[in-house]
Motif scaffolding. Structure first.
Motif, PDB file in Angstrom:
ATOM      1  N   VAL A 256       0.842  -1.200   0.000  1.00 49.95           N
ATOM      2  CA  VAL A 256       0.000   0.000   0.000  1.00 49.95           C
ATOM      3  C   VAL A 256       0.875   1.246   0.000  1.00 49.95           C
ATOM      4  O   VAL A 256       0.650   2.193  -0.774  1.00 49.95           O
ATOM      5  CB  VAL A 256      -0.944  -0.003   1.214  1.00 49.95           C
ATOM      6  N   LEU A 257       1.887   1.262   0.840  1.00 49.01           N
ATOM      7  CA  LEU A 257       2.758   2.431   0.915  1.00 49.01           C
ATOM      8  C   LEU A 257       3.488   2.647  -0.402  1.00 49.01           C
ATOM      9  O   LEU A 257       3.567   3.772  -0.918  1.00 49.01           O
ATOM     10  CB  LEU A 257       3.767   2.253   2.055  1.00 49.01           C
ATOM     11  N   SER A 281      -8.769   1.271   3.057  1.00 45.27           N
ATOM     12  CA  SER A 281      -9.076   2.390   3.946  1.00 45.27           C
ATOM     13  C   SER A 281      -8.391   2.214   5.296  1.00 45.27           C
ATOM     14  O   SER A 281      -7.833   3.167   5.864  1.00 45.27           O
ATOM     15  CB  SER A 281     -10.593   2.495   4.132  1.00 45.27           C
ATOM     16  N   GLU A 282      -8.403   0.988   5.825  1.00 42.69           N
ATOM     17  CA  GLU A 282      -7.786   0.728   7.127  1.00 42.69           C
ATOM     18  C   GLU A 282      -6.265   0.882   7.064  1.00 42.69           C
ATOM     19  O   GLU A 282      -5.647   1.484   7.953  1.00 42.69           O
ATOM     20  CB  GLU A 282      -8.161  -0.680   7.608  1.00 42.69           C
ATOM     21  N   HIS A 283      -5.640   0.350   6.014  1.00 41.11           N
ATOM     22  CA  HIS A 283      -4.184   0.480   5.873  1.00 41.11           C
ATOM     23  C   HIS A 283      -3.793   1.952   5.725  1.00 41.11           C
ATOM     24  O   HIS A 283      -2.787   2.396   6.296  1.00 41.11           O
ATOM     25  CB  HIS A 283      -3.682  -0.326   4.685  1.00 41.11           C
ATOM     26  N   ALA A 284      -4.592   2.720   4.969  1.00 36.73           N
ATOM     27  CA  ALA A 284      -4.303   4.149   4.814  1.00 36.73           C
ATOM     28  C   ALA A 284      -4.406   4.863   6.155  1.00 36.73           C
ATOM     29  O   ALA A 284      -3.598   5.745   6.471  1.00 36.73           O
ATOM     30  CB  ALA A 284      -5.260   4.771   3.797  1.00 36.73           C
ATOM     31  N   ARG A 285      -5.395   4.485   6.976  1.00 39.69           N
ATOM     32  CA  ARG A 285      -5.559   5.107   8.301  1.00 39.69           C
ATOM     33  C   ARG A 285      -4.346   4.844   9.189  1.00 39.69           C
ATOM     34  O   ARG A 285      -3.811   5.758   9.838  1.00 39.69           O
ATOM     35  CB  ARG A 285      -6.832   4.566   8.965  1.00 39.69           C
ATOM     36  N   GLY A 291       2.316   8.835  10.324  1.00 42.36           N
ATOM     37  CA  GLY A 291       2.991   9.964   9.702  1.00 42.36           C
ATOM     38  C   GLY A 291       3.629   9.647   8.368  1.00 42.36           C
ATOM     39  O   GLY A 291       4.422  10.442   7.850  1.00 42.36           O
ATOM     40  N   LEU A 292       3.264   8.501   7.767  1.00 44.20           N
ATOM     41  CA  LEU A 292       3.851   8.103   6.484  1.00 44.20           C
ATOM     42  C   LEU A 292       2.977   8.502   5.302  1.00 44.20           C
ATOM     43  O   LEU A 292       3.449   8.541   4.161  1.00 44.20           O
ATOM     44  CB  LEU A 292       4.085   6.584   6.462  1.00 44.20           C
ATOM     45  N   VAL A 293       1.711   8.782   5.587  1.00 46.48           N
ATOM     46  CA  VAL A 293       0.740   9.127   4.538  1.00 46.48           C
ATOM     47  C   VAL A 293      -0.081  10.312   5.030  1.00 46.48           C
ATOM     48  O   VAL A 293      -0.349  10.448   6.228  1.00 46.48           O
ATOM     49  CB  VAL A 293      -0.180   7.917   4.241  1.00 46.48           C
ATOM     50  N   LEU A 306       2.026  10.187  -0.165  1.00 40.95           N
ATOM     51  CA  LEU A 306       3.165   9.929   0.692  1.00 40.95           C
ATOM     52  C   LEU A 306       3.618  11.217   1.367  1.00 40.95           C
ATOM     53  O   LEU A 306       3.627  12.278   0.744  1.00 40.95           O
ATOM     54  CB  LEU A 306       4.342   9.386  -0.125  1.00 40.95           C
ATOM     55  N   THR A 307       3.996  11.148   2.634  1.00 38.63           N
ATOM     56  CA  THR A 307       4.689  12.256   3.271  1.00 38.63           C
ATOM     57  C   THR A 307       6.184  12.109   2.971  1.00 38.63           C
ATOM     58  O   THR A 307       6.624  11.103   2.402  1.00 38.63           O
ATOM     59  CB  THR A 307       4.476  12.226   4.796  1.00 38.63           C
ATOM     60  N   LEU A 308       6.946  13.098   3.355  1.00 32.16           N
ATOM     61  CA  LEU A 308       8.391  13.019   3.172  1.00 32.16           C
ATOM     62  C   LEU A 308       8.961  11.827   3.934  1.00 32.16           C
ATOM     63  O   LEU A 308       9.846  11.104   3.450  1.00 32.16           O
ATOM     64  CB  LEU A 308       9.049  14.311   3.635  1.00 32.16           C
TER      65      LEU A 308
END
Length: 317
Positions: A256-257, A281-285, A291-293, A306-308
């Protein structure tokens, strides 16, 4: 060589599609079935797709020549709306446009489906729509996660290049076969044909595809030209034997990431990774809480990015 000449306004009109175009993918995949130079992904796809071909798909396959050429009307400029809307737009192609492209390449007394199609028989048009729909369902759907993942990962690479180096810097590193010599973009194809495209303010749509091994271009008067180029290797394609990211997060969450190389809605995220909507949806949460998404809304749709920290974690793994 394809020489694409930019005018003063064209650099600001270089764009990418948000997601793969269903008709471009159908045309490029039908072309990849031919005995032509192809990417490793296209060869693997072809091996699995050929047993899935059925007679209903013949109208689509007949529009691709043995040398890989296909008519421009097969890839119209779409207004969005998915496969069904794309097929409707394809079938609305004026009869004179169909004849102008096909008549010079087929015998005057051609019969069968091609003769009916040139004669603007509605039954032949319906058969083409059925062919495209069946081809997507049987030959392309099993590979949708891989193909969309490659598309998304390539867009992520180009987005970062634009942010750090600008549009010209992005064009410079687009592909080993592409060179930027302002104001001209030169794409070296595998064939001997050479031609020039003057953008004249129309801009340029860049389309990465895992199904091609060379650059291709479409230039139709009155619409934005398209340059198709081989997609870069994806971050999410085939993890290494020792997958540290999967060891840390779990294989599905790592997938997912990685699939967020380009922004995705929850539905797109599920499609890219082959999991259910609820699971996506759960993995994104969970990834967002770590702090990765990050998630933001655009046009009423929740888009995950994606975050930095997420980008750095993928690269370090």
């Amino acid at each position: 060589m394809i020489r694409i000449r930019f005018g003063p306004a064209d650099l600001g009109r270089v764009t990418f599609g948000r997601e793969p175009d269903p008709l471009w993918d159908a045309a490029l995949a039908a072309r990849a079935l031919r005995d032509l130079p192809s990417s490793a992904t296209a060869r693997r796809w072809r091996q699995q797709a050929r047993p899935q071909l059925r007679p209903v798909m013949k109208p689509l396959l007949k529009l691709v020549s043995p040398r890989g050429a296909f008519p421009d009307f097969l890839t119209p400029e779409l207004d969005g709306g998915g496969l069904d809307a794309a097929i409707e737009q394809l079938l609305a192609t004026p009869a004179e446009a169909v004849r102008a492209e096909l008549a010079p390449h087929v015998p005057a007394d051609v019969g069968g489906w091609m003769g009916d199609f040139l004669g603007d028989h509605q039954s032949a048009r319906r058969e083409l729509g059925q062919a495209v729909r069946a081809f997507h369902a049987e030959a392309l759907a099993p590979w949708s996660v891989t193909l969309e993942g490659r598309f998304a990962a390539d867009l992520a690479i180009r987005s970062r290049a634009i942010l750090t180096d600008g549009v010209e810097g992005m064009l410079t590193g687009l592909h080993p076969d592409v060179e930027w010599h302002a104001p001209e973009l030169r794409a070296h194809g595998l064939g001997a044909a050479s031609y020039a495209i003057d953008l004249d303010g129309r801009g340029l749509l860049l389309y990465p595809s895992a199904l091609v091994a060379e650059c291709m271009a479409l230039d139709v008067p009155g619409r934005r030209p398209v340059l198709v180029y081989p997609a870069a290797e994806a971050l999410c394609e085939r993890p290494a034997p020792s997958d540290h990211l999967a060891d840390l997060l779990g294989r599905t969450r790592a997938s997912v990431l990685r699939s967020l190389g380009a922004d995705a809605s929850t539905t797109q995220l599920a499609r890219r990774t082959g999991i259910s909507l609820a699971s996506a949806s759960e993995h994104a949460r969970v990834l967002r809480n770590a702090g990765l998404v990050t998630t933001h809304r655009a046009g009423g749709i929740a888009l995950h990015s994606l975050t930095l920290a997420g980008t750095r974690l993928i690269r370090s793994a």
